[in-house]
Design an enzyme around this catalytic site. Structure first.
Site, PDB file in Angstrom:
ATOM      1  N   SER A 121       0.825  -1.208   0.000  1.00 40.63           N
ATOM      2  CA  SER A 121       0.000   0.000   0.000  1.00 40.63           C
ATOM      3  C   SER A 121       0.855   1.252   0.000  1.00 40.63           C
ATOM      4  O   SER A 121       0.316   2.339  -0.131  1.00 40.63           O
ATOM      5  CB  SER A 121      -0.927   0.054   1.205  1.00 40.63           C
ATOM      6  OG  SER A 121      -0.819  -1.025   2.030  1.00 40.63           O
ATOM      7  N   HIS A 142      -1.881  -2.914  -6.707  1.00 38.75           N
ATOM      8  CA  HIS A 142      -2.482  -2.576  -5.415  1.00 38.75           C
ATOM      9  C   HIS A 142      -3.997  -2.722  -5.481  1.00 38.75           C
ATOM     10  O   HIS A 142      -4.673  -1.956  -6.161  1.00 38.75           O
ATOM     11  CB  HIS A 142      -2.062  -1.135  -5.066  1.00 38.75           C
ATOM     12  CG  HIS A 142      -2.491  -0.675  -3.722  1.00 38.75           C
ATOM     13  ND1 HIS A 142      -2.575   0.642  -3.372  1.00 38.75           N
ATOM     14  CD2 HIS A 142      -2.868  -1.370  -2.612  1.00 38.75           C
ATOM     15  CE1 HIS A 142      -2.979   0.745  -2.133  1.00 38.75           C
ATOM     16  NE2 HIS A 142      -3.172  -0.458  -1.646  1.00 38.75           N
ATOM     17  N   GLU A 154      -4.633  -0.109  -8.460  1.00 38.22           N
ATOM     18  CA  GLU A 154      -3.616   0.933  -8.675  1.00 38.22           C
ATOM     19  C   GLU A 154      -2.343   0.209  -9.114  1.00 38.22           C
ATOM     20  O   GLU A 154      -1.825  -0.645  -8.388  1.00 38.22           O
ATOM     21  CB  GLU A 154      -3.407   1.685  -7.348  1.00 38.22           C
ATOM     22  CG  GLU A 154      -2.558   2.922  -7.433  1.00 38.22           C
ATOM     23  CD  GLU A 154      -2.423   3.623  -6.063  1.00 38.22           C
ATOM     24  OE1 GLU A 154      -2.345   2.936  -5.016  1.00 38.22           O
ATOM     25  OE2 GLU A 154      -2.378   4.861  -6.048  1.00 38.22           O
ATOM     26  N   ASN A 192      -2.916   6.154  -1.084  1.00 36.82           N
ATOM     27  CA  ASN A 192      -2.654   6.378   0.345  1.00 36.82           C
ATOM     28  C   ASN A 192      -1.997   7.716   0.653  1.00 36.82           C
ATOM     29  O   ASN A 192      -1.999   8.156   1.794  1.00 36.82           O
ATOM     30  CB  ASN A 192      -1.862   5.205   0.922  1.00 36.82           C
ATOM     31  CG  ASN A 192      -2.804   4.043   1.158  1.00 36.82           C
ATOM     32  OD1 ASN A 192      -3.903   4.243   1.692  1.00 36.82           O
ATOM     33  ND2 ASN A 192      -2.427   2.862   0.729  1.00 36.82           N
TER      34      ASN A 192
HETATM   35  N1  CAA Z   1     -16.737 -10.434  -0.819  1.00 35.34           N
HETATM   36  C1  CAA Z   1     -17.743 -10.411  -1.709  1.00 35.34           C
HETATM   37  N2  CAA Z   1     -18.754  -9.505  -1.639  1.00 35.34           N
HETATM   38  C2  CAA Z   1     -18.739  -8.609  -0.623  1.00 35.34           C
HETATM   39  C3  CAA Z   1     -17.708  -8.589   0.332  1.00 35.34           C
HETATM   40  C4  CAA Z   1     -16.674  -9.548   0.208  1.00 35.34           C
HETATM   41  N3  CAA Z   1     -15.637  -9.589   1.067  1.00 35.34           N
HETATM   42  N4  CAA Z   1     -17.956  -7.561   1.204  1.00 35.34           N
HETATM   43  C5  CAA Z   1     -19.092  -6.971   0.807  1.00 35.34           C
HETATM   44  N5  CAA Z   1     -19.555  -7.604  -0.297  1.00 35.34           N
HETATM   45  C6  CAA Z   1     -20.727  -7.237  -1.110  1.00 35.34           C
HETATM   46  C7  CAA Z   1     -22.026  -7.520  -0.415  1.00 35.34           C
HETATM   47  O1  CAA Z   1     -22.455  -8.832  -0.657  1.00 35.34           O
HETATM   48  C8  CAA Z   1     -22.949  -6.480  -1.071  1.00 35.34           C
HETATM   49  O2  CAA Z   1     -23.331  -6.945  -2.383  1.00 35.34           O
HETATM   50  P1  CAA Z   1     -24.615  -6.335  -3.159  1.00 35.34           P
HETATM   51  O3  CAA Z   1     -24.298  -4.906  -3.509  1.00 35.34           O
HETATM   52  O4  CAA Z   1     -24.727  -7.206  -4.376  1.00 35.34           O
HETATM   53  O5  CAA Z   1     -25.753  -6.437  -2.211  1.00 35.34           O
HETATM   54  C9  CAA Z   1     -22.039  -5.276  -1.258  1.00 35.34           C
HETATM   55  O6  CAA Z   1     -20.705  -5.786  -1.251  1.00 35.34           O
HETATM   56  C10 CAA Z   1     -22.190  -4.287  -0.121  1.00 35.34           C
HETATM   57  O7  CAA Z   1     -21.948  -4.958   1.120  1.00 35.34           O
HETATM   58  P2  CAA Z   1     -22.893  -4.867   2.395  1.00 35.34           P
HETATM   59  O8  CAA Z   1     -24.319  -4.721   1.970  1.00 35.34           O
HETATM   60  O9  CAA Z   1     -22.540  -5.981   3.316  1.00 35.34           O
HETATM   61  O10 CAA Z   1     -22.410  -3.588   3.166  1.00 35.34           O
HETATM   62  P3  CAA Z   1     -22.250  -2.096   2.725  1.00 35.34           P
HETATM   63  O11 CAA Z   1     -23.262  -1.652   1.741  1.00 35.34           O
HETATM   64  O12 CAA Z   1     -22.095  -1.380   4.013  1.00 35.34           O
HETATM   65  O13 CAA Z   1     -20.846  -2.084   1.947  1.00 35.34           O
HETATM   66  C11 CAA Z   1     -18.487  -1.958   1.836  1.00 35.34           C
HETATM   67  C12 CAA Z   1     -19.675  -2.587   2.521  1.00 35.34           C
HETATM   68  C13 CAA Z   1     -18.453  -2.383   0.361  1.00 35.34           C
HETATM   69  C14 CAA Z   1     -17.254  -2.480   2.534  1.00 35.34           C
HETATM   70  C15 CAA Z   1     -18.644  -0.390   1.927  1.00 35.34           C
HETATM   71  O14 CAA Z   1     -18.846  -0.007   3.254  1.00 35.34           O
HETATM   72  C16 CAA Z   1     -17.446   0.355   1.411  1.00 35.34           C
HETATM   73  O15 CAA Z   1     -17.279   0.548   0.206  1.00 35.34           O
HETATM   74  N6  CAA Z   1     -16.573   0.804   2.347  1.00 35.34           N
HETATM   75  C17 CAA Z   1     -15.339   1.504   1.991  1.00 35.34           C
HETATM   76  C18 CAA Z   1     -14.314   0.493   1.587  1.00 35.34           C
HETATM   77  C19 CAA Z   1     -13.020   1.134   1.227  1.00 35.34           C
HETATM   78  O16 CAA Z   1     -12.820   2.343   1.230  1.00 35.34           O
HETATM   79  N7  CAA Z   1     -12.051   0.276   0.921  1.00 35.34           N
HETATM   80  C20 CAA Z   1     -10.707   0.707   0.603  1.00 35.34           C
HETATM   81  C21 CAA Z   1      -9.869   0.617   1.836  1.00 35.34           C
HETATM   82  S1  CAA Z   1      -8.197   1.101   1.524  1.00 35.34           S
HETATM   83  C22 CAA Z   1      -7.474  -0.326   0.988  1.00 35.34           C
HETATM   84  O17 CAA Z   1      -8.033  -1.379   0.927  1.00 35.34           O
HETATM   85  C23 CAA Z   1      -6.090  -0.253   0.521  1.00 35.34           C
HETATM   86  C24 CAA Z   1      -5.061   0.357   1.327  1.00 35.34           C
HETATM   87  O18 CAA Z   1      -4.001   0.533   0.779  1.00 35.34           O
HETATM   88  C25 CAA Z   1      -5.173   0.729   2.741  1.00 35.34           C
END
Ligand code: CAA
Length: 301
Positions: A121, A142, A154, A192
């Site tokens: 990251s 990434h 990325e 990041n």
């Molecule tokens: N695998 C498969 N599907 C998943 C899943 C997983 N691990 N997690 C969630 N889903 C799916 C759900 O089944 C749901 O599908 P539908 O749209 O078809 O219904 C969808 O994703 C949404 O999930 P939820 O309904 O359970 O929950 P939500 O609407 O609150 O969404 C979330 C959850 C997608 C995590 C959302 O909160 C989100 O986008 N959060 C921000 C995530 C983010 O910013 N990630 C980047 C982090 S930084 C990083 O990763 C890199 C770094 O370098 C630090």
């Protein structure tokens, strides 16, 4: 691109198992490697559960789930895991010494034409590549958590990454149904460099008593349409990961504006790492989706 059939993923944690999930779903032979068999068993269960979620939503069929699961094999031995790989994606802990050690081993055991990618990251791809005899084939790939859901990959070009390798990884990302964005190798890349100072600023605002956890997260969710507030997102990413990325930015740019918040450092030292440890800014109960502010911040403790 068509030369990539066998993909090895090093590390079976949240990112590693998500990366395996996506490659397996797109027909690649996936070798998932970790040093402990229990970690691999747990990762297989997680992938199965996440695919079940997709089956229940109608996004994939039971047959395609079964086919994808059959594409994944597990390994605890590096040599066996990588000897046939066309591409290795390293998704180990965000620790420079660990990554250097892994890349030295990969360089020794992988075929000469194998591409070595890191899911880091923030750590320099140029630096990682410099420990191999093939820096032109070392690249950043990434992914974002949850990997099966988030659209972005990325792609980070190290100083010596060859243009044809970037091209192959770009097309591969599209084959996985993702949207690739190519960036250059500077601390934190783009994602990041922008995300982590925002999270760190939210922690500083909490530390200074400007507002409480719910207020800080609500402002960003409701006012800026972020799916999660910055403190919830920090818990989701892992406070140790956030801290180590801020450290890379701080050291890499030598600018005080990237200094990690003291509260973040203290929480990491004390083992409050967010979702993975059960408590960070919020407290997590297995099986519950309720967002409960940690008692340390709610005035109840
Ligand atoms: N695998 C498969 N599907 C998943 C899943 C997983 N691990 N997690 C969630 N889903 C799916 C759900 O089944 C749901 O599908 P539908 O749209 O078809 O219904 C969808 O994703 C949404 O999930 P939820 O309904 O359970 O929950 P939500 O609407 O609150 O969404 C979330 C959850 C997608 C995590 C959302 O909160 C989100 O986008 N959060 C921000 C995530 C983010 O910013 N990630 C980047 C982090 S930084 C990083 O990763 C890199 C770094 O370098 C630090």
């Amino acid at each position: 691109m068509s030369a990539i059939k066998n993909v090895t993923v090093i590390g079976s944690g949240t990112m590693g198992n998500g990366i395996c999930h996506v490659f397996a779903q797109h027909g690649f032979n996936v070798h998932m490697m970790d040093i402990r068999q229990e970690a691999l068993d747990k990762a297989l269960l997680t992938i199965g559960k996440n695919m079940d979620r997709q089956v229940s939503k109608g996004a994939i069929t039971q047959t395609s789930k079964d086919e994808a699961m059959a594409h994944i094999s597990t390994f605890t031995n590096m040599f066996d895991a990588v000897k046939d790989a066309d591409l290795v994606v390293e998704a180990a802990t965000e620790d420079i010494e660990l990554k250097i050690n892994i890349f030295k081993q990969l360089d020794e055991h992988c075929k000469p034409e194998c591409i070595l990618a890191s899911n880091t990251s923030s750590i320099s791809i140029t630096r990682i590549g410099s420990y191999t005899k093939r820096p032109g084939q070392v690249i950043g790939m990434h992914f974002f958590n949850p990997v099966p859901v988030m659209k972005l990959i990325e792609i980070i070009n190290g100083y010596g990454t060859r243009a044809e390798i970037t091209d192959i990884i770009f097309k591969l990302a599209e084959t996985l149904g993702k949207v690739p964005c190519v960036v250059n190798d500077y601390p934190g890349f783009i994602s990041n460099r922008i995300l982590m100072p925002m999270i760190n600023e939210a922690v500083l605002a909490l530390q200074e008593g400007v507002a409480g956890i719910n207020e800080i997260d609500s402002v960003m969710k409701l006012g800026m349409a972020h799916p999660m507030g910055p403190l919830q997102l920090a818990d989701f990413i892992g406070l140790d990961t956030c801290y180590s990325i801020m450290h890379v930015l701080h050291m890499g740019f030598g600018n005080q504006k990237y200094a990690p918040a003291t509260l973040l450092a203290n929480m990491v030292q004390a083992g409050y790492l967010g979702v993975k440890s059960g408590e960070g800014f919020y407290k997590y109960t297995p099986g519950s989706k309720d967002l409960v502010v940690s008692e340390r911040f709610s005035g109840k403790k």
